[in-house]
Design a protein around this motif. Structure first.
Motif, PDB file in Angstrom:
ATOM      1  N   GLU A 200      19.607  -4.410  -5.403  1.00 30.18           N
ATOM      2  CA  GLU A 200      19.338  -5.803  -5.721  1.00 30.18           C
ATOM      3  C   GLU A 200      19.486  -6.713  -4.502  1.00 30.18           C
ATOM      4  O   GLU A 200      18.946  -7.824  -4.483  1.00 30.18           O
ATOM      5  CB  GLU A 200      20.271  -6.266  -6.844  1.00 30.18           C
ATOM      6  N   GLN A 203      15.680  -7.640  -0.308  1.00 29.29           N
ATOM      7  CA  GLN A 203      14.691  -8.651  -0.669  1.00 29.29           C
ATOM      8  C   GLN A 203      13.292  -8.076  -0.838  1.00 29.29           C
ATOM      9  O   GLN A 203      12.483  -8.606  -1.602  1.00 29.29           O
ATOM     10  CB  GLN A 203      14.683  -9.764   0.402  1.00 29.29           C
ATOM     11  N   GLN A 204      12.987  -7.003  -0.112  1.00 31.69           N
ATOM     12  CA  GLN A 204      11.638  -6.445  -0.194  1.00 31.69           C
ATOM     13  C   GLN A 204      11.427  -5.593  -1.450  1.00 31.69           C
ATOM     14  O   GLN A 204      10.320  -5.135  -1.720  1.00 31.69           O
ATOM     15  CB  GLN A 204      11.310  -5.622   1.056  1.00 31.69           C
ATOM     16  N   GLN A 206      11.503  -5.252  -5.537  1.00 28.72           N
ATOM     17  CA  GLN A 206      11.461  -5.982  -6.795  1.00 28.72           C
ATOM     18  C   GLN A 206      11.174  -5.001  -7.940  1.00 28.72           C
ATOM     19  O   GLN A 206      10.342  -4.110  -7.807  1.00 28.72           O
ATOM     20  CB  GLN A 206      10.353  -7.049  -6.778  1.00 28.72           C
ATOM     21  N   ARG A 208       9.919  -5.232 -11.755  1.00 27.44           N
ATOM     22  CA  ARG A 208       9.372  -6.173 -12.731  1.00 27.44           C
ATOM     23  C   ARG A 208       8.993  -5.476 -14.042  1.00 27.44           C
ATOM     24  O   ARG A 208       8.758  -4.275 -14.085  1.00 27.44           O
ATOM     25  CB  ARG A 208       8.156  -6.899 -12.162  1.00 27.44           C
ATOM     26  N   ARG A 261       8.943  -0.630 -16.645  1.00 26.73           N
ATOM     27  CA  ARG A 261       9.170  -1.338 -15.377  1.00 26.73           C
ATOM     28  C   ARG A 261       8.306  -0.739 -14.262  1.00 26.73           C
ATOM     29  O   ARG A 261       8.070   0.471 -14.223  1.00 26.73           O
ATOM     30  CB  ARG A 261      10.638  -1.252 -14.968  1.00 26.73           C
ATOM     31  N   ALA A 263       8.272  -0.805 -10.053  1.00 30.16           N
ATOM     32  CA  ALA A 263       9.012  -1.154  -8.843  1.00 30.16           C
ATOM     33  C   ALA A 263       8.020  -1.419  -7.709  1.00 30.16           C
ATOM     34  O   ALA A 263       7.085  -0.649  -7.498  1.00 30.16           O
ATOM     35  CB  ALA A 263       9.963  -0.033  -8.456  1.00 30.16           C
ATOM     36  N   GLU A 264       8.258  -2.508  -7.004  1.00 28.62           N
ATOM     37  CA  GLU A 264       7.399  -2.877  -5.881  1.00 28.62           C
ATOM     38  C   GLU A 264       8.233  -2.976  -4.613  1.00 28.62           C
ATOM     39  O   GLU A 264       9.345  -3.518  -4.625  1.00 28.62           O
ATOM     40  CB  GLU A 264       6.712  -4.210  -6.164  1.00 28.62           C
ATOM     41  N   TYR A 337      18.095  -1.318 -15.739  1.00 27.57           N
ATOM     42  CA  TYR A 337      17.476  -2.537 -16.269  1.00 27.57           C
ATOM     43  C   TYR A 337      16.953  -2.307 -17.686  1.00 27.57           C
ATOM     44  O   TYR A 337      17.129  -3.151 -18.571  1.00 27.57           O
ATOM     45  CB  TYR A 337      16.326  -2.990 -15.361  1.00 27.57           C
TER      46      TYR A 337
END
Length: 389
Positions: A200, A203-204, A206, A208, A261, A263-264, A337
């Motif tokens: 978490e 920053q690169q 994510q 969603r 989900r 993941a990127e 998540y």
């Protein structure tokens, strides 16, 4: 049926197709753990034009009869895309399949399997990999452990006697598939929480939810990742564009955004995890039909879904990331998540992960790390097809 002749008939009429579907319900009626699938869904599975598998496969269905009564069934099929796969990955040239087998006794099963072998032999096949019902993406393997509890959504459940009947015909184990039971209510070990927290902070990275307003886009992303992530796995057969579209449309009614989900990494999709509420909890008492009141029950559940159990049928990480720390971190983050939302929003208490190839070291390590335990075993058998005169 000892001493009585078994007659094998190819399925060629609508009436025989109905018999092919119905015999499974008759033979499994006394098994309290069997969950009758919706007959409408079985009909779609075995009907050309409604299942895109038929666009690249040749299929023949058979019935077994004794004294004019149906006592069993089997499908025999050749997947043209499977024939193109490397033999070291399980499929490959000369490999045909049978599946969807149900039989009242050993004599019926024997006759059905021999009929499937003969048909495959006539089509030029030299080897059987079975049972696979019908695509490897649907219900592969024979349940050999875990008969004491009902199957999850889109998983097979078989008479325990089938294992002995099949093995007597010279079939040997080609691959073992397993599923894992995972209590989810109380969370995971602290080590997993630290790994998630570390991810978490990147920053690169994510994670969603899928967006049902753009479901076609996200379904295509997931299936593209799936074809890439699984391409080196034993038994892999690529999904066609039509199959990807068909799977998306079929699953959309039960898809919950929080349970799937993507993941990127730096804005590029690199992994996904799909979780489905266990619809078998709702349909188990409908005996395969939505009439007269099953429609209302199912529609209510689809609108206000609650599920004590969930199934994770698919998870994948882009192939170039395999065997990296990032791949494991992505998996743990998606699992955590989804776990949180499943418990909070759906009242979920446990999940089933799988199926997983027993020698998929990466997935086995992830399952072990989160405290999952093997609860079912499915075996895929192989056999050289005996030449017929």
């Amino acid at each position: 049926m000892a001493g009585q002749d078994i007659v094998i008939q190819p399925v060629t009429t609508k009436g025989q197709t109905k018999q092919f579907i119905d015999i499974a319900y008759e033979l499994n009626a006394s098994d309290p753990k069997w969950v009758p699938p919706l007959k409408s869904e079985v009909a779609k599975l075995i009907t050309p034009g409604k299942n895109p598998f038929f666009e690249h496969a040749k299929v023949q269905f058979f019935l077994a009869l004794c004294n004019g009564r149906v006592v069993g069934r089997i499908s025999a099929h050749i997947d043209e895309l499977a024939l193109l796969q490397p033999p070291e990955q399980g499929m490959g040239p000369g490999t045909g399949n049978w599946g969807m087998m149900e039989a009242k006794d050993e004599a019926a099963m024997d006759a059905l399997i021999r009929a499937a072998e003969d048909w495959l032999n006539d089509q030029g096949m030299t080897r059987v990999l079975a049972p696979i019902s019908m695509s490897v993406w649907e219900e592969p393997g024979l349940l050999t452990k875990g008969h004491d509890h009902s199957p999850m959504i889109m998983m097979g459940h078989h008479n325990p006697a089938y294992q002995g009947w099949i093995e007597k015909l010279g079939y040997t184990v080609a691959k073992r598939l397993v599923t894992y039971d995972l209590p989810v209510k109380d969370g995971f070990p602290e080590l997993i929480n630290r790994i998630v927290a570390s991810g978490e902070r990147k920053q690169q990275l994510q994670i969603r939810k899928v967006d049902k307003k753009h479901f076609d886009r996200d379904a295509a992303i997931i299936m593209g990742l799936l074809n890439d992530a699984w391409s080196g796995n034993w038994g892999f057969v690529p999904m066609t564009d039509h199959e990807i579209d068909h799977a998306g449309k079929s699953l959309k009614p039960i898809v919950q955004e929080a349970l799937i989900r993507i993941a990127e990494f730096d804005g590029e999709p690199v992994a996904f995890m799909m979780t489905l509420p266990n619809m078998n909890e709702v349909i188990r008492d409908l005996n395969g039909s939505l009439w007269p009141f099953g429609w209302a029950k199912l529609l209510w559940w689809l609108k206000f879904p609650k599920a004590q159990s969930m199934r994770v049928p698919l998870m994948g990480v882009k192939k170039e990331l395999h065997n990296t720390r990032l791949a494991s971190q992505l998996a743990f983050m998606m699992i955590e998540y989804i776990r949180r939302d499943a418990v909070a929003d759906f009242g979920t208490r446990y999940a089933e992960i799988g199926w997983i190839l027993e020698d998929n070291q990466g997935m086995v390590a992830i399952a072990d790390a989160i405290g999952a335990k093997i609860n079912r075993e499915y075996l895929i058998y192989e056999k050289a097809i005996p030449a017929t005169n």
